[in-house]
Scaffold this motif. Sequence first.
Motif, PDB file in Angstrom:
ATOM      1  N   GLN A  85       0.945   4.088  -2.944  1.00 40.21           N
ATOM      2  CA  GLN A  85       0.710   5.517  -2.729  1.00 40.21           C
ATOM      3  C   GLN A  85       1.885   6.346  -3.246  1.00 40.21           C
ATOM      4  O   GLN A  85       1.714   7.407  -3.834  1.00 40.21           O
ATOM      5  N   ASN A 129       1.672   6.503  -6.988  1.00 40.07           N
ATOM      6  CA  ASN A 129       0.611   7.420  -7.431  1.00 40.07           C
ATOM      7  C   ASN A 129       1.046   8.875  -7.289  1.00 40.07           C
ATOM      8  O   ASN A 129       0.753   9.721  -8.147  1.00 40.07           O
ATOM      9  N   GLN A 130       1.757   9.163  -6.167  1.00 42.17           N
ATOM     10  CA  GLN A 130       2.224  10.536  -5.984  1.00 42.17           C
ATOM     11  C   GLN A 130       3.237  10.916  -7.043  1.00 42.17           C
ATOM     12  O   GLN A 130       3.236  12.034  -7.572  1.00 42.17           O
ATOM     13  N   ASN A 172       0.830  -1.213   0.000  1.00 50.78           N
ATOM     14  CA  ASN A 172       0.000   0.000   0.000  1.00 50.78           C
ATOM     15  C   ASN A 172       0.861   1.258   0.000  1.00 50.78           C
ATOM     16  O   ASN A 172       0.567   2.229  -0.708  1.00 50.78           O
ATOM     17  N   LYS A 173       1.947   1.228   0.803  1.00 52.00           N
ATOM     18  CA  LYS A 173       2.831   2.398   0.829  1.00 52.00           C
ATOM     19  C   LYS A 173       3.486   2.627  -0.533  1.00 52.00           C
ATOM     20  O   LYS A 173       3.574   3.754  -1.012  1.00 52.00           O
TER      21      LYS A 173
END
Length: 327
Positions: free
Chosen positions: A204, A207-208, A200-201
Amino acid sequence: MNTTANYIGELLYRYECVILPGFGAFLTRRQSATIQEGTNTFYPPQKLISFNSQLQNNDGLLANYIASAEKISYTDAVAKIQRYVLSLQEKMAQGQRIELSKIGTFYTSVENTLQFEPLQEVNYLTEAFGLQSFASPAITREVYKEEVEAIEEVTPLTFTPEKRRERPYLQYAAAVAVILGVGGFFGLKQVSDTNISYNNKEWQKANQEIENRIQEATFEISNPLPAVNLSIVKDKANTESESDSNISTTVSKKFHVVAGAFRVLSNANQKIQKLKKQGFEAHLIGVNKYGLHQVAYESYENRPEALQALTKIKEQENSSAWLLIKE
């Protein structure tokens, strides 16, 4: 010595019908394993051979096989078969019994008809290779039953249940196995939760990074459309705001080294401030046909000077920089 009969026997292992031209055809039929009750004899599965004198036309099977085996022509093989058939017919006319090796025996009956007796010793079924017939002695169950009943009347048989020896170490082993299983389950669950959290990290973070790249997207256009000069009347407050931010929206020079294109104006202004800190005379050069605000490192009056600057910027700063020419 004519070996035609041997060739016929070899073909019977592979084919269900082998024709001896001018004489007849040997036919095979599969028979399952059988048991003869009278003699308690077991017979394995086999191919039963029969003979049909009506099938005499040459189908080429036997002749081609002989030609291939003896390295002779097809014509010579046919001639060899004809000589063999003539010899058989002569012997039959003399009333002799003809025995074909590993196949069977031919003879003429009292009614002057051709008779064939297949040889039982050879089994042409390849699946039953090595199996032989055998006789099994009859099982006399009733005799043994009477003997056992007579013994039981004299000495009754009693059965004492066997006592099982206790094995306590098996209980401990089972308990240890259960504990290890439970511990392994929770251990795997913890590892799974850790992997999910890490994924998950990373998702993210990716995506950033994608969002940042989209905001700073640079479009390489080999033949860009000429810019359209628009006269926009702005109120005094907006003019003063833009002058305070030191951002120039009016460009008079023709050659521009483009740093990027931004959909949001504030992002373009941030890019300009960043480039200015690096020593470039960055500024806006208008909005392209995609609705993106274009930011230039610097602008130049002539092409050689612009190309020289572009080469330096692509090598040291941004390999995606490109040259925009506005007429």
